[in-house]
Design a protein around this motif. Structure first.
Motif, PDB file in Angstrom:
ATOM      1  N   PRO A   1      -3.098   1.903   5.464  1.00  0.00           N
ATOM      2  CA  PRO A   1      -1.844   2.520   5.903  1.00  0.00           C
ATOM      3  C   PRO A   1      -0.691   2.253   4.937  1.00  0.00           C
ATOM      4  CG  PRO A   1      -2.960   1.502   7.772  1.00  0.00           C
ATOM      5  CD  PRO A   1      -3.724   1.105   6.539  1.00  0.00           C
ATOM      6  N   ALA A   2       0.010   3.324   4.579  1.00  0.00           N
ATOM      7  CA  ALA A   2       1.147   3.209   3.671  1.00  0.00           C
ATOM      8  C   ALA A   2       2.180   2.269   4.259  1.00  0.00           C
ATOM      9  CB  ALA A   2       1.757   4.584   3.416  1.00  0.00           C
ATOM     10  N   GLY A   3       2.713   1.392   3.407  1.00  0.00           N
ATOM     11  CA  GLY A   3       3.717   0.432   3.824  1.00  0.00           C
ATOM     12  C   GLY A   3       3.157  -0.914   4.222  1.00  0.00           C
ATOM     13  N   ASP A   4       1.846  -1.017   4.417  1.00  0.00           N
ATOM     14  CA  ASP A   4       1.237  -2.305   4.762  1.00  0.00           C
ATOM     15  C   ASP A   4       1.203  -3.213   3.550  1.00  0.00           C
ATOM     16  OD1 ASP A   4       0.714  -1.262   7.265  1.00  0.00           O
ATOM     17  OD2 ASP A   4      -1.432  -1.718   7.219  1.00  0.00           O
ATOM     18  N   ILE A   5       1.292  -4.519   3.799  1.00  0.00           N
ATOM     19  CA  ILE A   5       1.039  -5.482   2.729  1.00  0.00           C
ATOM     20  C   ILE A   5      -0.468  -5.452   2.484  1.00  0.00           C
ATOM     21  CG2 ILE A   5       0.764  -7.542   4.161  1.00  0.00           C
ATOM     22  CD1 ILE A   5       2.833  -8.576   1.692  1.00  0.00           C
ATOM     23  N   VAL A   6      -0.886  -5.553   1.243  1.00  0.00           N
ATOM     24  CA  VAL A   6      -2.303  -5.426   0.906  1.00  0.00           C
ATOM     25  C   VAL A   6      -2.666  -6.434  -0.176  1.00  0.00           C
ATOM     26  CG1 VAL A   6      -1.939  -3.629  -0.852  1.00  0.00           C
ATOM     27  CG2 VAL A   6      -4.126  -3.753   0.329  1.00  0.00           C
ATOM     28  N   SER A   7      -3.913  -6.875  -0.129  1.00  0.00           N
ATOM     29  CA  SER A   7      -4.448  -7.728  -1.181  1.00  0.00           C
ATOM     30  C   SER A   7      -5.764  -7.126  -1.647  1.00  0.00           C
ATOM     31  CB  SER A   7      -4.688  -9.143  -0.656  1.00  0.00           C
ATOM     32  OG  SER A   7      -5.420  -9.900  -1.609  1.00  0.00           O
ATOM     33  N   VAL A   8      -5.936  -7.048  -2.946  1.00  0.00           N
ATOM     34  CA  VAL A   8      -7.168  -6.539  -3.536  1.00  0.00           C
ATOM     35  C   VAL A   8      -7.686  -7.579  -4.514  1.00  0.00           C
ATOM     36  CG1 VAL A   8      -8.254  -4.691  -4.867  1.00  0.00           C
ATOM     37  CG2 VAL A   8      -6.340  -4.158  -3.329  1.00  0.00           C
ATOM     38  N   VAL A   9      -8.892  -8.083  -4.252  1.00  0.00           N
ATOM     39  CA  VAL A   9      -9.525  -9.075  -5.113  1.00  0.00           C
ATOM     40  C   VAL A   9     -10.918  -8.563  -5.482  1.00  0.00           C
ATOM     41  CG1 VAL A   9     -10.417 -11.437  -5.233  1.00  0.00           C
ATOM     42  CG2 VAL A   9      -8.264 -10.985  -4.057  1.00  0.00           C
ATOM     43  N   ILE A  10     -11.241  -8.587  -6.770  1.00  0.00           N
ATOM     44  CA  ILE A  10     -12.545  -8.148  -7.243  1.00  0.00           C
ATOM     45  C   ILE A  10     -13.282  -9.384  -7.776  1.00  0.00           C
ATOM     46  CG2 ILE A  10     -13.811  -6.702  -8.881  1.00  0.00           C
ATOM     47  CD1 ILE A  10     -11.382  -4.774  -8.750  1.00  0.00           C
ATOM     48  N   LEU A  11     -14.426  -9.670  -7.156  1.00  0.00           N
ATOM     49  CA  LEU A  11     -15.263 -10.788  -7.578  1.00  0.00           C
ATOM     50  C   LEU A  11     -16.403 -10.223  -8.416  1.00  0.00           C
ATOM     51  CD1 LEU A  11     -15.402 -12.556  -4.113  1.00  0.00           C
ATOM     52  CD2 LEU A  11     -13.941 -13.150  -6.042  1.00  0.00           C
ATOM     53  N   SER A  12     -16.608 -10.769  -9.603  1.00  0.00           N
ATOM     54  CA  SER A  12     -17.664 -10.279 -10.485  1.00  0.00           C
ATOM     55  C   SER A  12     -18.912 -11.100 -10.308  1.00  0.00           C
ATOM     56  CB  SER A  12     -17.215 -10.383 -11.938  1.00  0.00           C
ATOM     57  OG  SER A  12     -16.100  -9.557 -12.158  1.00  0.00           O
TER      58      SER A  12
ATOM     59  N   ALA B   1      -5.631   3.011  -7.781  1.00  0.00           N
ATOM     60  CA  ALA B   1      -6.219   3.451  -6.516  1.00  0.00           C
ATOM     61  C   ALA B   1      -6.781   2.290  -5.706  1.00  0.00           C
ATOM     62  CB  ALA B   1      -7.323   4.464  -6.786  1.00  0.00           C
ATOM     63  N   LEU B   2      -6.663   2.409  -4.394  1.00  0.00           N
ATOM     64  CA  LEU B   2      -7.338   1.487  -3.478  1.00  0.00           C
ATOM     65  C   LEU B   2      -8.735   2.031  -3.223  1.00  0.00           C
ATOM     66  CD1 LEU B   2      -4.434   0.910  -0.931  1.00  0.00           C
ATOM     67  CD2 LEU B   2      -5.527  -0.853  -2.332  1.00  0.00           C
ATOM     68  N   PRO B   3      -9.716   1.176  -2.984  1.00  0.00           N
ATOM     69  CA  PRO B   3     -11.080   1.648  -2.745  1.00  0.00           C
ATOM     70  C   PRO B   3     -11.273   2.264  -1.357  1.00  0.00           C
ATOM     71  CG  PRO B   3     -11.015  -0.738  -2.624  1.00  0.00           C
ATOM     72  CD  PRO B   3      -9.657  -0.283  -3.050  1.00  0.00           C
ATOM     73  N   LEU B   4     -10.240   2.222  -0.529  1.00  0.00           N
ATOM     74  CA  LEU B   4     -10.271   2.835   0.792  1.00  0.00           C
ATOM     75  C   LEU B   4      -8.841   3.100   1.215  1.00  0.00           C
ATOM     76  CD1 LEU B   4     -10.653   0.264   3.630  1.00  0.00           C
ATOM     77  CD2 LEU B   4     -10.481  -0.470   1.271  1.00  0.00           C
ATOM     78  N   MET B   5      -8.662   3.886   2.246  1.00  0.00           N
ATOM     79  CA  MET B   5      -7.330   4.208   2.756  1.00  0.00           C
ATOM     80  C   MET B   5      -6.776   3.001   3.513  1.00  0.00           C
ATOM     81  SD  MET B   5      -5.151   6.613   2.995  1.00  0.00           S
ATOM     82  CE  MET B   5      -4.264   7.762   3.963  1.00  0.00           C
TER      83      MET B   5
ATOM     84  N   SER C   1       0.831  -1.202   0.000  1.00  0.00           N
ATOM     85  CA  SER C   1       0.000   0.000   0.000  1.00  0.00           C
ATOM     86  C   SER C   1       0.865   1.252   0.000  1.00  0.00           C
ATOM     87  CB  SER C   1      -0.900   0.013   1.238  1.00  0.00           C
ATOM     88  OG  SER C   1      -1.516   1.276   1.374  1.00  0.00           O
ATOM     89  N   ASN C   2       0.403   2.240  -0.748  1.00  0.00           N
ATOM     90  CA  ASN C   2       0.988   3.576  -0.712  1.00  0.00           C
ATOM     91  C   ASN C   2       0.040   4.536   0.000  1.00  0.00           C
ATOM     92  OD1 ASN C   2       3.277   2.792  -2.225  1.00  0.00           O
ATOM     93  ND2 ASN C   2       2.058   2.885  -4.088  1.00  0.00           N
ATOM     94  N   GLY C   3      -0.978   4.021   0.647  1.00  0.00           N
ATOM     95  CA  GLY C   3      -1.976   4.832   1.341  1.00  0.00           C
ATOM     96  C   GLY C   3      -3.293   4.823   0.580  1.00  0.00           C
ATOM     97  N   THR C   4      -3.299   5.455  -0.577  1.00  0.00           N
ATOM     98  CA  THR C   4      -4.513   5.512  -1.390  1.00  0.00           C
ATOM     99  C   THR C   4      -4.374   4.725  -2.693  1.00  0.00           C
ATOM    100  OG1 THR C   4      -3.767   7.575  -2.386  1.00  0.00           O
ATOM    101  CG2 THR C   4      -5.222   7.754  -0.468  1.00  0.00           C
ATOM    102  N   SER C   5      -3.182   4.174  -2.935  1.00  0.00           N
ATOM    103  CA  SER C   5      -2.939   3.343  -4.116  1.00  0.00           C
ATOM    104  C   SER C   5      -2.041   2.190  -3.684  1.00  0.00           C
ATOM    105  CB  SER C   5      -2.274   4.161  -5.230  1.00  0.00           C
ATOM    106  OG  SER C   5      -0.994   4.612  -4.809  1.00  0.00           O
ATOM    107  N   TRP C   6      -1.810   1.256  -4.618  1.00  0.00           N
ATOM    108  CA  TRP C   6      -0.953   0.130  -4.281  1.00  0.00           C
ATOM    109  C   TRP C   6      -0.110  -0.290  -5.457  1.00  0.00           C
ATOM    110  CZ3 TRP C   6      -2.056  -5.363  -5.409  1.00  0.00           C
ATOM    111  CH2 TRP C   6      -3.163  -5.567  -6.226  1.00  0.00           C
TER     112      TRP C   6
END
Length: 155
Positions: free
Chosen positions: A140-151, A134-138, A119-124
């Protein structure tokens, strides 16, 4: 007799070298992150996704009890998740603060899971694809993040 002694010395030397290699390869690294920083988060990320797949329409945030991970409270104290359901798709975001060496091990242990990045805060960003937008929410910058979109709506 001389050849036998030489052959025996070579065999013992090869065995000792191989054993030393095995010990070095399988010994824990002094710089290795504690296991609590890596495997529990990967299990957490998977548990959130499985729960969402089994409960279409869920939104908000899931607690550890709901996920069956109440025994991981200490290891996952800094973990978070958000499920954002909109018509036609659900976005599942999971994250956690962890040291840089644990992040690298997480990316390695994820076996190339392209939904994981930093995470960069608002993007990844992803180590495989770079800027992921962009991330759909804030987060914390530096955190590991996972973003999965289910259709869809029934998964």
């Amino acid at each position: 007799m001389g050849y036998l002694l030489l052959a025996l010395t070579i065999i013992i030397g090869l065995f000792a070298e191989g054993a030393g290699t095995w010990v070095r390869a399988n010994a824990p690294s002094l710089n290795a992150p504690p296991a609590y920083a890596v495997q529990p988060w990967l299990a957490y990320k998977s548990a959130v996704q499985v729960y969402v797949e089994q409960h279409p329409g869920v939104s908000g945030s899931l607690d550890l009890d709901t996920l069956g991970l109440q025994g991981q409270t200490a290891a996952l104290a800094q973990a978070g998740n958000s499920i954002i359901a909109t018509p036609g798709q659900t976005t599942v975001v999971t994250w956690m603060a962890m040291p840089a060496n644990a992040q690298a091990d997480t990316l390695s242990l994820s076996d190339g899971d392209h939904s994981i990045g930093l995470s960069n805060g608002t993007s990844w960003t992803s180590p495989w694809f770079g800027d992921m937008g962009a991330l759909p929410l804030m987060v914390p910058a530096g955190d590991i993040v996972s973003v999965v979109i289910l259709s869809g709506t029934g998964f």
